[in-house]
Design a protein around this motif. Structure first.
Motif, PDB file in Angstrom:
ATOM      1  N   ASP A  40     -39.190 -32.655 -52.594  1.00  0.00           N
ATOM      2  CA  ASP A  40     -38.888 -34.029 -52.223  1.00  0.00           C
ATOM      3  C   ASP A  40     -40.067 -34.895 -52.653  1.00  0.00           C
ATOM      4  OD1 ASP A  40     -38.378 -36.480 -50.942  1.00  0.00           O
ATOM      5  OD2 ASP A  40     -37.556 -35.523 -49.145  1.00  0.00           O
ATOM      6  N   VAL A  89     -42.720 -36.036 -50.057  1.00  0.00           N
ATOM      7  CA  VAL A  89     -43.721 -35.169 -49.450  1.00  0.00           C
ATOM      8  C   VAL A  89     -44.559 -34.526 -50.549  1.00  0.00           C
ATOM      9  CG1 VAL A  89     -42.196 -34.726 -47.485  1.00  0.00           C
ATOM     10  CG2 VAL A  89     -42.250 -33.092 -49.376  1.00  0.00           C
ATOM     11  N   THR A 134     -43.780 -31.991 -37.185  1.00  0.00           N
ATOM     12  CA  THR A 134     -44.996 -31.398 -37.732  1.00  0.00           C
ATOM     13  C   THR A 134     -46.112 -31.606 -36.719  1.00  0.00           C
ATOM     14  OG1 THR A 134     -44.202 -31.940 -39.957  1.00  0.00           O
ATOM     15  CG2 THR A 134     -46.505 -31.297 -39.753  1.00  0.00           C
ATOM     16  N   ARG A 164     -35.134 -33.499 -40.835  1.00  0.00           N
ATOM     17  CA  ARG A 164     -35.597 -33.270 -39.469  1.00  0.00           C
ATOM     18  C   ARG A 164     -34.835 -32.086 -38.881  1.00  0.00           C
ATOM     19  NH1 ARG A 164     -32.202 -35.911 -35.624  1.00  0.00           N
ATOM     20  NH2 ARG A 164     -30.559 -37.159 -36.633  1.00  0.00           N
ATOM     21  N   TYR A 166     -45.352 -28.278 -50.628  1.00  0.00           N
ATOM     22  CA  TYR A 166     -44.241 -27.726 -49.844  1.00  0.00           C
ATOM     23  C   TYR A 166     -43.103 -27.212 -50.716  1.00  0.00           C
ATOM     24  CZ  TYR A 166     -46.914 -30.308 -46.414  1.00  0.00           C
ATOM     25  OH  TYR A 166     -47.949 -30.791 -45.637  1.00  0.00           O
ATOM     26  N   VAL A 192     -39.325 -27.239 -49.512  1.00  0.00           N
ATOM     27  CA  VAL A 192     -38.942 -28.652 -49.570  1.00  0.00           C
ATOM     28  C   VAL A 192     -39.344 -29.211 -50.924  1.00  0.00           C
ATOM     29  CG1 VAL A 192     -39.241 -30.924 -48.531  1.00  0.00           C
ATOM     30  CG2 VAL A 192     -39.249 -28.885 -47.080  1.00  0.00           C
ATOM     31  N   LEU A 214     -43.429 -29.472 -41.811  1.00  0.00           N
ATOM     32  CA  LEU A 214     -44.110 -29.224 -43.084  1.00  0.00           C
ATOM     33  C   LEU A 214     -45.217 -28.216 -42.853  1.00  0.00           C
ATOM     34  CD1 LEU A 214     -44.250 -32.919 -44.331  1.00  0.00           C
ATOM     35  CD2 LEU A 214     -42.791 -31.095 -45.234  1.00  0.00           C
ATOM     36  N   ARG A 234     -34.276 -31.854 -50.085  1.00  0.00           N
ATOM     37  CA  ARG A 234     -35.116 -32.877 -49.479  1.00  0.00           C
ATOM     38  C   ARG A 234     -35.553 -32.463 -48.066  1.00  0.00           C
ATOM     39  NH1 ARG A 234     -29.872 -34.488 -49.066  1.00  0.00           N
ATOM     40  NH2 ARG A 234     -29.125 -35.169 -47.010  1.00  0.00           N
ATOM     41  N   TYR A 235     -36.557 -33.162 -47.592  1.00  0.00           N
ATOM     42  CA  TYR A 235     -37.081 -32.912 -46.244  1.00  0.00           C
ATOM     43  C   TYR A 235     -36.064 -33.377 -45.205  1.00  0.00           C
ATOM     44  CZ  TYR A 235     -40.358 -32.967 -42.305  1.00  0.00           C
ATOM     45  OH  TYR A 235     -40.989 -32.741 -41.107  1.00  0.00           O
ATOM     46  N   HIS A 273     -38.810 -25.636 -39.331  1.00  0.00           N
ATOM     47  CA  HIS A 273     -38.814 -27.089 -39.478  1.00  0.00           C
ATOM     48  C   HIS A 273     -40.232 -27.608 -39.667  1.00  0.00           C
ATOM     49  CE1 HIS A 273     -39.212 -26.552 -35.033  1.00  0.00           C
ATOM     50  NE2 HIS A 273     -40.157 -27.464 -35.218  1.00  0.00           N
ATOM     51  N   ARG A 299     -41.931 -19.712 -48.848  1.00  0.00           N
ATOM     52  CA  ARG A 299     -40.988 -20.830 -48.677  1.00  0.00           C
ATOM     53  C   ARG A 299     -39.666 -20.477 -49.355  1.00  0.00           C
ATOM     54  NH1 ARG A 299     -45.979 -23.222 -49.979  1.00  0.00           N
ATOM     55  NH2 ARG A 299     -46.928 -24.226 -48.154  1.00  0.00           N
ATOM     56  N   ARG A 350     -39.282 -23.174 -44.777  1.00  0.00           N
ATOM     57  CA  ARG A 350     -38.316 -23.809 -45.671  1.00  0.00           C
ATOM     58  C   ARG A 350     -39.020 -24.432 -46.867  1.00  0.00           C
ATOM     59  NH1 ARG A 350     -35.773 -29.139 -45.511  1.00  0.00           N
ATOM     60  NH2 ARG A 350     -33.876 -29.028 -46.747  1.00  0.00           N
TER      61      ARG A 350
END
Length: 745
Positions: free
Chosen positions: A90, A93, A58, A122, A97, A88, A44, A119-120, A42, A112, A86
């Motif tokens: 998006d 961000v 983060t 939580r 990433y 991401v 960034l 998308r990012y 989880h 990654r 992961r």
């Protein structure tokens, strides 16, 4: 395909143990030195300009794993470090990433992997996609072409995924919890939050169970403090101190150091001065994410209600980066709103700085600026598993006032550079800050002692050395046989594999079954056929014969405890060795005999790696209580309750889903070339992840939770008709399979 002896595809020589590939040191890799896989899923993650404090996900853990990867890669005995996280994609961000790989150091990289929506997200909503991560990680190992020597999962989500990955690869698993769900739940309850609200916001039960599973599978648990081991992990059923090692994190001593003579004010000083009437007064510095656990509002209260403190020093709160508080997620938004309201209520304008933005490079400058102003660093958190900011401050020559919890207690015991306080006592916090600022001689002693203590106890080089010593002990204890070796398939004719549950999926409609078998026959040798069932082998063969189904290429039976191949039903002995891990059948039988309402099923239902019981629901304990009973005795089993009256115990590595992933690795099939069909809750694990799933029309309601997943197709047809419908949906028997993305963007 006619007759009892027919086979859809020949799985030749399928039962022998996989060959081992050994490097010069006898390890199962292609070269000298250790290959270490770290997992942090989880937040960034990147190697430069870390966006610490951007949100609740983060924070210190991200910095820890990045620095750990670099420190381990610098060790001569380490050949490669992969930090899996992961991917991401998006627009909200940075494009960094989305990069599949990033070099951290000559022998370390961030990898990654795509899983779940692009998308990012939580961390609380990542749980449904973790099986997909495992599938992606297996493919990464195949691309590398070498097995890691160890898999190390960080936090509950990576603990769950890492335990499964390490189990499938047959390598040791290391776990670091960072912060623990049981501790968080206790703190939230103490603050008056209702259990239902905690569950809804944090998925706390799922997190705690993931932590239990990670502890169950771990060969080594790395904690930062003795308090973590003795108090926090002790609340878990799988608390086994002999598998735990206390290894404090390190700090980058080249970056964090005391002010140097002749240094001017850094750029961030001008930003702070915008808020302050007298910017050159001593500085009380707080640096954290805008998280309720960080307790920043109590800090404002402590400062505001101590008039001597207000007259002596400025308060500087650096709580992440923000543009518009209203656009932030609920947790940070509520914390920052409450913080600003407290500043307004106490009329602290001109006394408190709370900048909206700071760069990662500003962090070290902030510590040194506070030290140059003869200030103090404060960590008022309600709970603090370690407290990386405390050793950064100490390395910078800045004394500290910190919460009397977890890491701060041990850091101050080693560094002797400040005071501990009750984070809920605002008056005591204010007095401690005042005391730290008013004795200049002691401030100087604390400053020097903190620098000495960090150099002695908290360098990354010493952390890596201690970590590798603990890892060598684990590797000596564990057998070197690698059960699942990612080699090319020995079945070149099989390009894809259909896997079906038997009861109410494959069988149940004779016309549909005949149509399905005809379609598979027409597809030729390129499509393999397997069944995965809770039945024992002889029962599965008997019911297949009664329905006229030829012997499948693969039979996964006994809820995943056994794998057999082809007409002669040759057993996969490497799978048996693989799942034997931590399986202690005699002690399990003894422990289960202590519980009421459970009766062993007949000997015909028992298997080497399966214990089966009849359950009297009115007398028997709950599944959760049974798990706890076993875990507290250091016994390891998957506990499966079905149909309200049957209970099975399996090894922790055994399940239908794990067996399929084992087969995918062993025979060189990517998840997109495996189609899985099922009808009930005990098929759910098979249907999750990156394989193509089909839920037949006569499914049980518990599978409804999978609806909406792009790789789970809900058919209208019942039983085999539903399988046929799914084959058409994915075009599985055509030249090009239709492969949906794992989740919508």
């Amino acid at each position: 395909m006619s007759g009892r002896t027919g086979r859809l595809t020949t799985f030749a020589r399928a039962s022998g143990a996989e060959p081992e590939r050994r490097g010069p040191e006898g390890r199962g890799h292609g070269g000298a030195g250790l290959y270490i896989v770290l997992i942090s899923l989880h937040g960034l993650v990147r190697g430069h300009n870390l966006e610490l404090g951007r949100d609740a996900d983060t924070g210190g853990q991200i910095k820890y794993v990045v620095e750990l990867a670099r420190a381990l890669a610098a060790a001569p005995e380490v050949r490669r470090v992969d930090l899996l996280t992961r991917q991401v994609i998006d627009p909200k961000v940075d494009p960094d990433y989305a990069r599949p790989e990033e070099v951290l150091a000559p022998k370390a990289r961030i990898v990654r992997l795509p899983f779940g929506p692009r998308r990012y997200l939580r961390k609380e909503v990542l749980w449904p996609y973790l099986d997909s991560f495992v599938d992606q990680a297996l493919q990464h190992v195949r691309r590398v072409g070498q097995l890691p020597d160890v898999v190390h999962g960080h936090y509950a989500d990576a603990g769950y995924a890492g335990a499964r990955l390490a189990g499938l690869l047959g390598v040791p698993f290391v776990f670091t919890g960072h912060s623990l769900g049981r501790v968080k739940r206790e703190r939230l309850l103490a603050q008056g939050m209702r259990p239902q609200a905690i569950e809804a916001q944090y998925n706390i039960s799922q997190r705690i169970e993931a932590e239990e599973q990670a502890l169950d599978a771990a060969d080594l648990v790395v904690a930062s403090t003795r308090q973590e081991v003795e108090e926090q992990y002790a609340s878990y059923d799988n608390h086994h101190p002999r598998r735990m090692a206390v290894i404090p994190p390190g700090v980058d001593l080249a970056r964090f150091h005391p002010p140097r003579r002749g240094e001017g004010d850094p750029p961030i000083a001008a930003e702070l001065a915008r808020f302050l009437r007298e910017p050159r007064r001593p500085m009380i510095l707080a640096l954290s994410r805008p998280d309720p656990r960080k307790n920043l509002v109590t800090l404002v209260q402590a400062y505001a209600e101590n008039h001597r403190l207000r007259a002596l020093a400025n308060l500087v709160i650096v709580a992440g980066n923000r543009d518009d508080i209203r656009a932030m997620e609920r947790g940070p938004r509520e914390v920052l709103t409450e913080l600003l309201l407290a500043i307004d209520r106490y009329d602290l304008y001109g006394l408190v700085a709370y900048p909206r933005h700071h760069e990662p490079s500003d962090v070290a400058d902030l510590y040194r600026l506070a030290a140059r102003r003869r200030g103090v660093f404060v960590n008022p958190a309600l709970t603090e598993p370690f407290g990386l900011t405390l050793i950064e401050a100490a390395a910078s020559g800045l004394p500290v006032v910190a919460t009397h919890d977890g890491g701060p207690r041990e850091i101050l015991a080693r560094c002797h550079n400040g005071l501990l306080v009750d984070p809920l006592d605002a008056d005591a916090m204010g007095e401690a800050l005042l005391e730290a600022l008013t004795d200049r001689a002691r401030w100087q002693r604390w400053s020097k002692a903190g620098v000495r203590g960090v150099h002695r106890h908290y360098s990354w080089a010493s952390h890596a050395a201690t970590y590798l010593r603990a890892l060598r002990r684990v590797l000596r204890r564990r057998p070197r046989r690698r059960t699942v070796v990612p080699t090319r398939s020995r079945l070149p004719m099989v390009e894809r594999l259909l896997v079906a549950d038997i009861d109410n999926t494959l069988i149940g409609d004779r016309e549909g079954l005949a149509a399905l078998l005809e379609a598979l026959t027409a597809s030729g040798a390129r499509v393999g056929f397997a069944v995965a069932t809770g039945r024992r082998l002889d029962s599965a063969l008997a019911v297949l014969e009664a329905w006229g189904v030829p012997v499948p290429d693969i039979l996964v039976t006994a809820v995943g405890a056994e794998i057999h191949y082809g007409h002669w039903m040759i057993e996969d002995v490497s799978w048996q060795r693989h799942i034997d891990y931590r399986w202690d059948r005699p002690r399990l039988v003894e422990a289960m005999a202590e519980l009421p309402g459970l009766r062993l099923q007949p000997a015909s239902e028992q298997r080497r790696h399966k214990l089966s019981y009849f359950v009297e629901p009115e007398r028997a304990p709950s599944v959760r209580a049974i798990r706890r009973h076993l875990r507290q005795r250091d016994l390891h089993a998957n506990v499966i309750f079905s149909h309200g009256r049957y209970l099975d115990l399996l090894p922790i590595r055994a399940s239908k889903g794990m067996a399929l992933r084992y087969l995918a690795v062993k025979w060189g099939l990517t998840p997109e070339r495996i189609l899985v069909a099922g009808d009930s809750g005990n098929d759910e694990e098979m249907l999750r992840g990156d394989m193509l799933g089909v839920v037949v029309g006569n499914y049980s309601p518990e599978l409804e939770r999978l609806r909406g997943r792009s790789r789970v197709y809900f058919a209208e047809g019942r039983c085999a008709w539903g399988i046929l419908e799914g084959l058409r949906h994915y075009r599985f028997l055509e030249e090009e399979i239709r492969v949906p993305e794992t989740a919508s963007a």
